[in-house]
Write a protein that holds these residues in place. Structure first.
Motif, PDB file in Angstrom:
ATOM      1  N   LEU A 142     -84.168  10.855 -40.979  1.00  0.00           N
ATOM      2  CA  LEU A 142     -85.270  11.229 -40.096  1.00  0.00           C
ATOM      3  C   LEU A 142     -85.251  12.737 -39.832  1.00  0.00           C
ATOM      4  N   PHE A 143     -84.060  13.286 -39.654  1.00  0.00           N
ATOM      5  CA  PHE A 143     -83.939  14.725 -39.422  1.00  0.00           C
ATOM      6  C   PHE A 143     -84.354  15.503 -40.665  1.00  0.00           C
ATOM      7  N   LEU A 144     -83.960  15.014 -41.836  1.00  0.00           N
ATOM      8  CA  LEU A 144     -84.350  15.669 -43.088  1.00  0.00           C
ATOM      9  C   LEU A 144     -85.869  15.702 -43.221  1.00  0.00           C
ATOM     10  N   LYS A 145     -86.500  14.606 -42.906  1.00  0.00           N
ATOM     11  CA  LYS A 145     -87.963  14.539 -42.971  1.00  0.00           C
ATOM     12  C   LYS A 145     -88.590  15.550 -42.012  1.00  0.00           C
ATOM     13  N   TYR A 146     -87.939  15.774 -40.885  1.00  0.00           N
ATOM     14  CA  TYR A 146     -88.467  16.687 -39.866  1.00  0.00           C
ATOM     15  C   TYR A 146     -88.369  18.142 -40.310  1.00  0.00           C
ATOM     16  N   ILE A 147     -87.263  18.522 -40.969  1.00  0.00           N
ATOM     17  CA  ILE A 147     -87.060  19.941 -41.314  1.00  0.00           C
ATOM     18  C   ILE A 147     -87.501  20.294 -42.728  1.00  0.00           C
ATOM     19  N   LYS A 148     -87.734  19.299 -43.570  1.00  0.00           N
ATOM     20  CA  LYS A 148     -88.083  19.538 -44.975  1.00  0.00           C
ATOM     21  C   LYS A 148     -89.271  20.485 -45.149  1.00  0.00           C
ATOM     22  N   PRO A 149     -90.331  20.376 -44.352  1.00  0.00           N
ATOM     23  CA  PRO A 149     -91.471  21.289 -44.527  1.00  0.00           C
ATOM     24  C   PRO A 149     -91.134  22.757 -44.290  1.00  0.00           C
ATOM     25  N   TYR A 150     -89.968  23.024 -43.691  1.00  0.00           N
ATOM     26  CA  TYR A 150     -89.584  24.401 -43.368  1.00  0.00           C
ATOM     27  C   TYR A 150     -88.537  24.950 -44.343  1.00  0.00           C
ATOM     28  N   GLU A 151     -88.393  24.284 -45.479  1.00  0.00           N
ATOM     29  CA  GLU A 151     -87.466  24.756 -46.513  1.00  0.00           C
ATOM     30  C   GLU A 151     -87.736  26.227 -46.814  1.00  0.00           C
ATOM     31  N   GLY A 152     -86.663  27.016 -46.852  1.00  0.00           N
ATOM     32  CA  GLY A 152     -86.799  28.441 -47.118  1.00  0.00           C
ATOM     33  C   GLY A 152     -86.739  29.286 -45.863  1.00  0.00           C
ATOM     34  N   TYR A 153     -87.029  28.668 -44.709  1.00  0.00           N
ATOM     35  CA  TYR A 153     -87.097  29.404 -43.448  1.00  0.00           C
ATOM     36  C   TYR A 153     -86.000  28.947 -42.463  1.00  0.00           C
ATOM     37  N   LEU A 154     -85.137  28.041 -42.905  1.00  0.00           N
ATOM     38  CA  LEU A 154     -84.010  27.572 -42.087  1.00  0.00           C
ATOM     39  C   LEU A 154     -82.860  28.538 -42.330  1.00  0.00           C
ATOM     40  N   PRO A 274     -90.054  26.841 -51.510  1.00  0.00           N
ATOM     41  CA  PRO A 274     -88.693  27.317 -51.769  1.00  0.00           C
ATOM     42  C   PRO A 274     -87.788  26.161 -52.185  1.00  0.00           C
ATOM     43  N   ILE A 275     -86.752  26.463 -52.953  1.00  0.00           N
ATOM     44  CA  ILE A 275     -85.828  25.422 -53.416  1.00  0.00           C
ATOM     45  C   ILE A 275     -84.531  25.415 -52.609  1.00  0.00           C
ATOM     46  N   CYS A 276     -84.413  26.356 -51.681  1.00  0.00           N
ATOM     47  CA  CYS A 276     -83.250  26.391 -50.788  1.00  0.00           C
ATOM     48  C   CYS A 276     -83.588  27.347 -49.660  1.00  0.00           C
ATOM     49  N   ASN A 277     -82.611  27.617 -48.835  1.00  0.00           N
ATOM     50  CA  ASN A 277     -82.788  28.566 -47.743  1.00  0.00           C
ATOM     51  C   ASN A 277     -81.979  29.825 -48.054  1.00  0.00           C
ATOM     52  N   PRO A 278     -82.658  30.870 -48.526  1.00  0.00           N
ATOM     53  CA  PRO A 278     -81.949  32.058 -49.003  1.00  0.00           C
ATOM     54  C   PRO A 278     -81.404  32.922 -47.875  1.00  0.00           C
ATOM     55  N   GLY A 279     -80.346  33.665 -48.200  1.00  0.00           N
ATOM     56  CA  GLY A 279     -79.795  34.623 -47.259  1.00  0.00           C
ATOM     57  C   GLY A 279     -80.585  35.924 -47.296  1.00  0.00           C
TER      58      GLY A 279
END
Length: 325
Positions: A142-154, A274-279
């Protein structure tokens, strides 16, 4: 004579009984006021989830809040607090009696703070897994579903979280940190490279996965920018891994054929997200990429990037480090 002896015996029994009752009443009374007699200075008390009343009683004894644990257990049952005691970190101040102590411990302490590091390149799935394993979230999917749209900005960093933290509070931490660290004029910087901010973050996520060393990131970014400029597929293995949703060291021929918009071997241009959350190094590398004539690169077994201008040079480098081709 016998009657007098019997009378005296009965009197002694009555006296002993009365004294016993008095002693019990005194002891029970003392046990009720035990915290007042023992607990003189403020204490920090940490109660983990799942602690029983007995566990708490022995913790209180060890912390010097009470003399012995059994009076606490007794009064928790008498005063109906046995199932009302809550976990957390308590800043306990001296109290007058057991009732006040039990009341304080029934209100719940502040949540236990946990320091968690999210490394550069973590995906939303990786983040959900780490927070779930550390008790920050209860429902990983459920948490993954919540944050998935923000991939790249986490934004990857070290954070302080609490057990059972609200999803929106966690997300806000990530997004606030992203906005705090990424330059305010990033849109303008991206535009100079012919990209929108969203496209720049997508490319930064690929750079994050493709380059091991910081000094290589700007040049790796230049390779992808050069390819985008001429409509050449990016051909980034990391995008296929994202489409597969698994971690693996080597891709198979079948993997390269996966029909996904994230397959940058089949589809020209950037993937949809994005495919991950970059530094920050990768985020800046995209907008500070130098002008180069490189269209190819490969990495040595140690992870160092080797750049080439032509396919022939690229294949020669592959033969040098890996053989074949």
């Amino acid at each position: 004579m016998f009657k007098e002896a019997e009378t005296r015996r009965r009197k002694w029994l009555v006296l002993v009984s009365v004294l016993s009752v008095v002693v019990i009443v005194v002891l029970v009374g003392l046990s009720f006021f035990e915290p007042f007699l023992v607990f003189k200075n403020a204490k920090i008390l940490e109660l983990d989830k799942g602690c029983t009343t007995r566990d708490i009683a022995f913790i209180l004894k060890d912390k010097g809040v009470i003399w012995e644990p059994y009076s606490f257990i007794f009064w928790s049952k008498v005063l109906n607090y046995d199932s009302k005691l809550k976990s957390g970190i308590y800043d306990l101040k001296p109290v007058s009696n057991m009732s006040e102590l039990l009341l304080a411990l029934s209100k719940g302490g502040r949540p236990k703070e946990l320091t968690i590091t999210i490394p550069e390149g973590f995906t939303s799935m990786d983040i959900a897994e780490r927070l779930y394993n550390n008790g920050i979230v209860r429902d990983k999917d459920l948490f993954l579903k919540y944050i998935k749209p923000y991939e790249g900005y986490l934004f990857p960093d070290t954070y302080n979280f609490y057990e059972d933290m609200q999803y929106e509070t966690i997300l806000k931490k990530f997004l606030d940190r992203f906005n705090e660290v990424v330059p305010q004029n990033y849109d303008e910087l991206a535009k100079k490279k012919g990209l929108t901010k969203k496209q720049a973050i997508i490319l930064a996520s690929i750079v994050e996965k493709e380059a091991k060393f910081n000094e290589d990131r700007p040049i790796v970014a230049s390779v992808f920018l050069n390819r985008l400029a001429i409509g050449m597929p990016l051909q980034a293995d990391s995008t296929i891994l994202y489409a597969l949703g698994i971690h693996k060291e080597w891709l198979t021929k079948e993997d390269y054929q996966i029909d996904s918009p994230y397959n940058t071997y089949k589809y020209v241009g950037l993937p949809p997200t994005p495919i991950c959350n970059p530094g920050l190094k990768s985020i800046i590398a995209v907008v500070e990429a130098p002008k180069t004539d490189y269209y190819y690169f490969m990495t040595t077994p140690e992870g160092k990037a080797i750049f080439s201008k032509t396919l022939a040079e690229h294949e020669a480098n592959l033969r040098k480090y890996y053989g074949g081709v």
